[in-house]
Motif scaffolding. Structure first.
Motif, PDB file in Angstrom:
ATOM      1  N   GLU A   1     128.284  85.602 -57.808  1.00  0.00           N
ATOM      2  CA  GLU A   1     127.197  86.163 -56.342  1.00  0.00           C
ATOM      3  C   GLU A   1     127.690  87.870 -55.941  1.00  0.00           C
ATOM      4  N   LYS A   2     128.428  87.715 -56.964  1.00  0.00           N
ATOM      5  CA  LYS A   2     128.088  89.931 -56.692  1.00  0.00           C
ATOM      6  C   LYS A   2     126.533  90.318 -56.875  1.00  0.00           C
ATOM      7  N   GLN A   3     125.997  89.589 -57.718  1.00  0.00           N
ATOM      8  CA  GLN A   3     124.606  90.034 -57.775  1.00  0.00           C
ATOM      9  C   GLN A   3     124.063  89.613 -56.950  1.00  0.00           C
TER      10      GLN A   3
ATOM     11  N   LYS B   1     121.417  91.426 -52.151  1.00  0.00           N
ATOM     12  CA  LYS B   1     120.689  91.279 -50.499  1.00  0.00           C
ATOM     13  C   LYS B   1     119.613  93.208 -50.528  1.00  0.00           C
ATOM     14  N   GLN B   2     121.496  93.603 -50.757  1.00  0.00           N
ATOM     15  CA  GLN B   2     120.906  95.442 -50.309  1.00  0.00           C
ATOM     16  C   GLN B   2     120.123  95.832 -50.450  1.00  0.00           C
ATOM     17  N   ARG B   3     119.549  95.414 -52.795  1.00  0.00           N
ATOM     18  CA  ARG B   3     118.672  96.229 -53.047  1.00  0.00           C
ATOM     19  C   ARG B   3     116.667  96.004 -52.208  1.00  0.00           C
TER      20      ARG B   3
ATOM     21  N   GLN C   1     112.351  96.949 -49.386  1.00  0.00           N
ATOM     22  CA  GLN C   1     111.475  96.908 -48.228  1.00  0.00           C
ATOM     23  C   GLN C   1     110.865  98.360 -47.461  1.00  0.00           C
ATOM     24  N   ALA C   2     112.269  98.855 -47.070  1.00  0.00           N
ATOM     25  CA  ALA C   2     112.236 100.271 -46.768  1.00  0.00           C
ATOM     26  C   ALA C   2     111.747 101.639 -47.632  1.00  0.00           C
TER      27      ALA C   2
ATOM     28  N   HIS D   1     115.438  85.049 -54.610  1.00  0.00           N
ATOM     29  CA  HIS D   1     116.551  85.137 -53.960  1.00  0.00           C
ATOM     30  C   HIS D   1     117.662  84.329 -53.241  1.00  0.00           C
ATOM     31  N   ASP D   2     116.763  84.157 -52.000  1.00  0.00           N
ATOM     32  CA  ASP D   2     117.253  83.089 -51.180  1.00  0.00           C
ATOM     33  C   ASP D   2     117.484  81.458 -51.831  1.00  0.00           C
ATOM     34  N   GLN D   3     116.214  81.580 -52.219  1.00  0.00           N
ATOM     35  CA  GLN D   3     116.595  80.207 -53.445  1.00  0.00           C
ATOM     36  C   GLN D   3     117.721  80.213 -55.120  1.00  0.00           C
ATOM     37  N   ALA D   4     117.916  81.339 -55.141  1.00  0.00           N
ATOM     38  CA  ALA D   4     119.454  80.957 -55.336  1.00  0.00           C
ATOM     39  C   ALA D   4     120.056  81.203 -55.192  1.00  0.00           C
TER      40      ALA D   4
END
Length: 188
Positions: free
Chosen positions: A133-135, A140-142, A147-148, A172-175
């Protein structure tokens, strides 16, 4: 080489002087199993060795017992015991198996004796809560930062990189979707 011709991951971790060869051989096999598993998970070898030596002992072990059996620093033992207790892999034995030992301990300075917690659910729960969960949270932030930061490029390179990030976002969403399923499966 360990017994049976397998290379041992526990080489150099176990103190052998003055100890029964069969006990040392058993401990080496157990430690090799846990050291190899820990390597896959990125857990330090010393932490795996401490858990392994406790697992390989039918009796709860004190800090001094662990120090006498493993050839790692006392600082590594102290830190490893803390980590293993924090993740629920080791617990403090409330009573030693032999009444004679219990009376000796009561009379002497209090010592903690460690025994492995054999419930896989606790270890899995900690892994999910603390690591996965931490990863996923930092992931998400990474992803947003990546993307930016996509550089403008010629010949469609920016579009290719954005497409790759779309795949990464999907993974990421699947995980993230698997975490509740894992909790349900493990009945956490």
């Amino acid at each position: 080489m360990g017994e049976g011709g397998l290379e041992s991951s526990a080489d150099g971790l176990i103190r052998t002087a003055g100890r029964a060869p069969r006990v040392v051989a058993f401990e080496a096999e157990v430690l090799s199993f846990f050291v190899d598993a820990a390597d896959i998970l990125g857990v330090p070898k010393s932490v795996a060795a401490i858990y392994g030596i406790c697992f390989a002992s039918a009796e709860p072990l004190s800090f001094a017992d662990i120090d006498a059996r493993l050839d790692i620093s006392q600082g590594s033992i102290s830190q490893g015991l803390r980590v293993l207790r924090d993740v629920g892999a080791l617990k403090i034995a409330s009573e030693l198996p032999h009444p004679a030992l219990n009376s000796q301990v009561r009379d002497a300075k209090r010592r903690d004796y460690y025994t492995p917690d054999l419930e896989l659910r606790k270890l899995a729960a900690h892994f999910i809560e603390q690591r996965l969960e931490k990863q996923l949270g930092t992931g998400k932030q990474r992803l947003e930062a990546m993307q930016a930061a996509v550089p403008a490029g010629e010949n469609g390179s920016a579009e290719e990189l954005k497409a790759r990030l779309t795949y990464l976002q999907s993974w990421h969403d699947q995980a993230r979707a698997l975490v509740p399923l894992a909790r349900t499966f493990l009945k956490l």
